[in-house]
Design a protein around this motif. Structure first.
Motif, PDB file in Angstrom:
ATOM      1  N   UNK A  11       0.815  -1.212   0.000  1.00  0.00           N
ATOM      2  CA  UNK A  11       0.000   0.000   0.000  1.00  0.00           C
ATOM      3  C   UNK A  11       0.847   1.260   0.000  1.00  0.00           C
ATOM      4  N   UNK A  12       2.151   1.101  -0.099  1.00  0.00           N
ATOM      5  CA  UNK A  12       3.005   2.267  -0.192  1.00  0.00           C
ATOM      6  C   UNK A  12       2.697   3.023  -1.490  1.00  0.00           C
ATOM      7  N   UNK A  13       2.703   4.342  -1.410  1.00  0.00           N
ATOM      8  CA  UNK A  13       2.245   5.171  -2.524  1.00  0.00           C
ATOM      9  C   UNK A  13       3.036   4.959  -3.808  1.00  0.00           C
ATOM     10  N   UNK A  14       4.317   4.645  -3.714  1.00  0.00           N
ATOM     11  CA  UNK A  14       5.158   4.557  -4.920  1.00  0.00           C
ATOM     12  C   UNK A  14       4.778   3.364  -5.788  1.00  0.00           C
ATOM     13  N   UNK A  15       4.081   2.364  -5.209  1.00  0.00           N
ATOM     14  CA  UNK A  15       3.753   1.159  -5.977  1.00  0.00           C
ATOM     15  C   UNK A  15       2.393   1.334  -6.655  1.00  0.00           C
ATOM     16  N   UNK A  16       2.439   2.051  -7.785  1.00  0.00           N
ATOM     17  CA  UNK A  16       1.201   2.362  -8.512  1.00  0.00           C
ATOM     18  C   UNK A  16       0.786   1.246  -9.462  1.00  0.00           C
ATOM     19  N   UNK A  17       1.673   0.287  -9.710  1.00  0.00           N
ATOM     20  CA  UNK A  17       1.340  -0.813 -10.601  1.00  0.00           C
ATOM     21  C   UNK A  17       0.561  -1.903  -9.886  1.00  0.00           C
ATOM     22  N   UNK A  44       6.025  -1.904  -8.892  1.00  0.00           N
ATOM     23  CA  UNK A  44       5.120  -2.948  -8.402  1.00  0.00           C
ATOM     24  C   UNK A  44       5.644  -3.495  -7.080  1.00  0.00           C
ATOM     25  N   UNK A  45       4.751  -3.705  -6.148  1.00  0.00           N
ATOM     26  CA  UNK A  45       5.100  -4.303  -4.874  1.00  0.00           C
ATOM     27  C   UNK A  45       4.076  -5.363  -4.494  1.00  0.00           C
ATOM     28  N   UNK A  46       4.512  -6.622  -4.391  1.00  0.00           N
ATOM     29  CA  UNK A  46       3.606  -7.726  -4.083  1.00  0.00           C
ATOM     30  C   UNK A  46       4.381  -8.775  -3.300  1.00  0.00           C
ATOM     31  N   UNK A 339       8.786 -11.856  -2.141  1.00  0.00           N
ATOM     32  CA  UNK A 339       8.267 -10.578  -2.616  1.00  0.00           C
ATOM     33  C   UNK A 339       8.793 -10.182  -3.982  1.00  0.00           C
ATOM     34  N   UNK A 340       7.944  -9.492  -4.739  1.00  0.00           N
ATOM     35  CA  UNK A 340       8.345  -8.839  -5.982  1.00  0.00           C
ATOM     36  C   UNK A 340       8.312  -7.340  -5.733  1.00  0.00           C
ATOM     37  N   UNK A 341       9.476  -6.717  -5.754  1.00  0.00           N
ATOM     38  CA  UNK A 341       9.567  -5.278  -5.544  1.00  0.00           C
ATOM     39  C   UNK A 341      10.337  -4.755  -6.757  1.00  0.00           C
ATOM     40  N   UNK A 342       9.583  -4.277  -7.772  1.00  0.00           N
ATOM     41  CA  UNK A 342      10.161  -4.078  -9.101  1.00  0.00           C
ATOM     42  C   UNK A 342       9.729  -2.762  -9.718  1.00  0.00           C
ATOM     43  N   UNK A 343      10.587  -2.265 -10.601  1.00  0.00           N
ATOM     44  CA  UNK A 343      10.271  -1.141 -11.482  1.00  0.00           C
ATOM     45  C   UNK A 343      10.555  -1.606 -12.894  1.00  0.00           C
ATOM     46  N   UNK A 344       9.640  -1.293 -13.821  1.00  0.00           N
ATOM     47  CA  UNK A 344       9.841  -1.777 -15.187  1.00  0.00           C
ATOM     48  C   UNK A 344       9.329  -0.780 -16.207  1.00  0.00           C
TER      49      UNK A 344
END
Length: 497
Positions: A11-17, A44-46, A339-344
């Motif tokens: 739910x962190x704001x930066x994870x808009x995906x 993405x954060x999951x 966890x998947x903590x990614x930028x793409x």
């Protein structure tokens, strides 16, 4: 199944995906879907908690998962993190700083890509958590989706006794050591540079110097040109000094629809003057030849520097963070979630079949039933697509050329480092072959470019040089004879009167 009930979005704001369930590009297993990152330029954060924490100190421990790049991978990560958290951790607060024990998987941006294996280890002396990055691991597999998508299988196995095995696509595994193949090393060096030590101002670390006793010879002319007009060249007797390079086309005639009232006075387009090709016309210049008096800039010879003290190095002091541990694998932090903590910057990156087990054989058997089936179908589809492309391009050399170029570009994109090294080595060899001086005594720098209008070589006749120049000029001046172009050649249009 209900994947959203098992996985938790950050739910962190930066994870808009937002991850979503999506099918594979090629359906090898009916109804099979994976977790997909559907939108470009998103973070993405999951994450998902394990059924029970896993101690990395208990080995073997095997982890594998699949990645399908439906639209390729140009810039972004596709790795997974094994999180060092317990059951009390709120997965909705998962973010980049969340502690992890291992990070594993592909990462690429532009021409730089690799397969990460990073583990965190707590220094028992300093209490700091340090990231240790794998060096010399397996190469990143192809990331292009052309001609079809290929799903890749990533697996690592911690085997005890500091042994690590990394396997991609069930190919030949790469065997590594936690003590030997990571940077910085798990065990810090015993000594380090003294941060307070400074190189003395009078320290000389240049082994060679200009010879202070050398003097430029009196007959050394640095201003002599590299090339001079050929003193033996003679202007041909039938050279046409006063002829123009271009003349009105004698074959041209005014179009029947040309209206001088509307279009202005018609003039024939210019064409190359045939007299300028036999032997030449315009101002005659002798061809340029190498100047026998040319020596270039003079440099004094190099000699050994008597003041040279060698390469300066800071003095060594005991490393306050050094420790000894022959079995750091026994102290790896446990994991409680994946966890998947990614930028793409790519869409359609799909993950599937994340597995953590204590048996390599169990992992291989599971992969054979999932990735193995999919790989066989995708490989067959790729081969069929390639044959179809080859058949379609069989009668058209342009299509074949484009196909070959696409393959070459795909190869360069997937192997940027080897290609760059090969090109750099070839270019360096060419420079050495062409430009390396035969000896310092010659003092010959790189020759300057020949002046405009000069002949290409000493053996080329002056008429040829002039004719070449005039032909080029003429070609640039004759463009065609359609009405629009004829209008462009007029000199006195009515509007200017």
């Amino acid at each position: 199944g209900d994947w959203a009930s098992r996985w938790t979005k950050s739910l962190k704001e930066v994870y808009s995906g937002d991850f979503e369930h999506a099918p594979y590009a090629i359906e090898a297993i009916p109804g099979d879907v994976g977790l997909s990152m559907p939108t470009k330029a998103r973070r993405y954060g999951l994450s998902r908690a394990l059924d029970s924490p896993a101690a990395l100190s208990e080995q073997p421990l095997v982890m594998q998962y699949e990645v399908s790049l439906k639209n390729g991978l140009e810039c972004g990560g596709a790795y997974v993190k094994l999180l060092n958290v317990d059951a009390s951790f709120d997965l909705s607060q998962f973010e980049e700083p969340t502690p992890y024990s291992i990070m594993f998987g592909p990462d690429k941006c532009g021409g730089t890509g690799k397969v990460h294996f990073i583990f965190k280890f707590k220094n028992p002396v300093s209490g700091k958590w340090v990231e240790h990055h794998l060096t010399g691991g397996p190469a990143l597999p192809p990331t292009s989706s052309h001609p079809t998508v290929l799903t890749h299988l990533y697996r690592f196995a911690l085997l005890g006794d500091n042994k690590l095995r990394v396997t991609i696509d069930d190919a030949e595994p790469v065997d590594l050591s936690l003590l030997e193949h990571f940077e910085p090393p798990v065990i810090p060096p015993k000594e380090i540079d003294d941060p307070t030590d400074v190189k003395p101002e009078d320290w000389v670390d240049e082994p060679m110097m200009d010879d202070p006793d050398a003097r430029k010879p009196d007959d050394w002319d640095e201003d002599a040109p590299f090339q001079i007009p050929d003193p033996d060249a003679v202007k041909p007797a039938d050279w046409h000094d006063d002829e123009p390079f271009e003349i009105p086309d004698p074959q041209a005639s005014m179009p029947t629809d040309w209206d001088e009232e509307e279009d202005g006075e018609w003039e024939a387009p210019l064409v190359a003057n045939p007299k300028c090709s036999n032997p030449g016309c315009g101002e005659w210049r002798a061809p340029m030849v190498s100047n026998p008096e040319y020596k270039g800039k003079w440099y004094p010879p190099r000699v050994e520097n008597p003041a040279y003290k060698g390469e300066w190095k800071a003095r060594q002091i005991p490393n306050p963070e050094h420790f000894e541990d022959a079995a750091p694998w026994k102290s790896l932090a446990p994991i409680g979630a994946v966890g998947f903590e990614l930028w793409t910057m790519d869409d359609g990156v799909l993950f599937d079949n994340v597995l953590i087990t204590r048996s390599e054989e169990e992992a291989k058997e599971f992969a054979a039933k999932t990735w193995g089936v999919r790989h066989a179908a995708e490989t067959a589809a790729r081969d069929t697509a390639m044959k179809a492309e080859e058949a379609a391009a069989a009668g058209d050399w342009k299509e074949r050329a484009v196909r070959a170029l696409n393959r070459a570009l795909d190869f360069v994109a997937d192997n940027p480092v080897p290609v760059a090294i090969t090109i750099a080595a070839g270019f360096a060899a060419l420079l050495l072959l062409c430009c390396w001086p035969s000896g310092r005594a010659e003092q010959l720098p790189t020759p300057p470019p020949a002046p405009s209008g000069a002949a290409a070589s000493a053996g080329e006749a002056a008429p040829g040089a002039q004719a070449g120049a005039s032909s080029s000029t003429a070609a640039a001046g004759s463009d065609g004879v359609d009405k629009a172009e004829k209008r462009a050649t007029r000199r006195t249009p009515k509007a200017a009167d």
